[in-house]
Scaffold this motif. Structure first.
Motif, PDB file in Angstrom:
ATOM      1  N   ALA A  55       2.767  10.873   6.640  1.00  0.00           N
ATOM      2  CA  ALA A  55       3.394  10.034   5.614  1.00  0.00           C
ATOM      3  C   ALA A  55       3.744   8.678   6.218  1.00  0.00           C
ATOM      4  N   ARG A  83       2.871   8.853  -3.960  1.00  0.00           N
ATOM      5  CA  ARG A  83       2.077   8.964  -2.735  1.00  0.00           C
ATOM      6  C   ARG A  83       0.653   8.523  -3.019  1.00  0.00           C
ATOM      7  N   VAL A  97       3.626   6.230   1.140  1.00  0.00           N
ATOM      8  CA  VAL A  97       4.672   6.718   0.242  1.00  0.00           C
ATOM      9  C   VAL A  97       5.479   5.521  -0.234  1.00  0.00           C
TER      10      VAL A  97
END
Length: 307
Positions: A55, A83, A97
């Protein structure tokens, strides 16, 4: 024309070996999920993110890292945040993100420039792509032709207008850097270095500028050198490229070496884009050079080493 920041991370010789806290195992406990190593750009969002996927939280112009300097995993973040797929790193899917407010995710928020100075490849490029994709999505929501809200194109980093079918891909600006040398009687060759009126103004860097529509990279090198320092060059030779500049992602920098057409010619600057331009012997370069992670520095080092 206004050029890119004079120091641009990366270079054709390859980046330094991965070091530091961010150089941890990118695959994590989940292991690789495809057979392709390194960073591979992508936009496949057909498979939902897994908890072990990488992420890259983005808020405004900053990215978030954990206390150890590494990027978190999807499972480490609150649910419900948008996302966007950005590719894979050593086979592990990576997702940008979108965090509307940095206060929603307390921690280490840093500018891309600060991260790029510390991260090894390919993590720096991955971070740059995440920031570029999120910024583009935020600034390209509506059709510029008919004002309809754009729709994502599956499997591509692009949007299309459902009203007029306008296709809107993620833009990329091409720019050139030129390391210009001239022979010096009785001594080593000299390298032309300049100081810019913007960005890191204290550094001695290279002539740089954006490529115009309808222009080749080589033509841009000739034009930018003529515009910025009033010199003509011969034999522009491709050195390498890197997909982001020190000022941020969204720029593809192509480095060139070249020779001054007239060894006796002196540079002339306009005082707007450049404040100084000077010839330096290759064995007596100034200390105020671009950082070691920049293609500008890599060009300078390669020329000084006779490569």
């Amino acid at each position: 024309m206004t050029g890119p920041s004079p120091a641009a991370p990366g270079g054709s010789s390859g980046p330094p070996a991965a070091t530091g806290p961010a150089a941890n195992d990118p695959a994590g406990a989940t292991g690789p999920r495809s057979g392709r190593g390194g960073f591979v750009p992508g936009a496949d969002g057909s498979v939902p993110p897994a908890p072990g996927d990488i992420a890259l939280p983005v808020a405004g112009r900053k990215l978030w890292t954990g206390p150890d300097g590494a990027f978190p995993r999807i499972g480490d973040l609150p649910t419900g945040l948008p996302r966007v797929p950005v590719g894979t790193l050593d086979g592990v899917p990576a997702w940008a993100v979108e965090v509307p407010d940095a206060d929603e995710l307390p921690g280490h928020w840093r500018s891309w420039r600060a991260l790029a100075a510390e991260l090894p490849e390919p993590l720096a490029t991955l971070a740059g792509r995440a920031l570029a994709v999120v910024t583009w999505r935020r600034t390209h929501r509506w059709c510029g032709a008919c004002r309809t809200e754009l729709a994502d194109v599956p499997g591509e980093t692009a949007r299309r207008c459902p009203g007029c079918d306008l296709y809107v891909p993620l833009p990329l600006s091409a720019a050139v850097l030129v390391a210009i040398t001239r022979p010096r009687p009785g001594g080593p060759d000299e390298l032309l270095l300049v100081r810019h009126a913007y960005g890191p103004t204290g550094l001695w860097a290279l002539v740089a500028g954006f490529v115009e529509a309808g222009e080749s990279l080589e033509a841009a090198a000739h034009r930018e050198v003529g515009e910025e320092v009033g010199l003509a060059i011969t034999d522009p030779t491709y050195f390498g490229s890197q997909p982001w500049a020190m000022s941020g992602p969204g720029t593809l920098l192509a480095g060139f070496t070249a020779t001054a057409a007239d060894p006796a010619a002196e540079p002339v600057v306009d005082g707007k884009e450049l404040t100084e331009a000077r010839w330096f012997p290759l064995d007596a370069l100034p200390a105020e050079l671009p950082p070691a992670y920049s293609i500008s520095r890599w060009l300078i080092d390669a020329v000084a080493a006779g490569r």
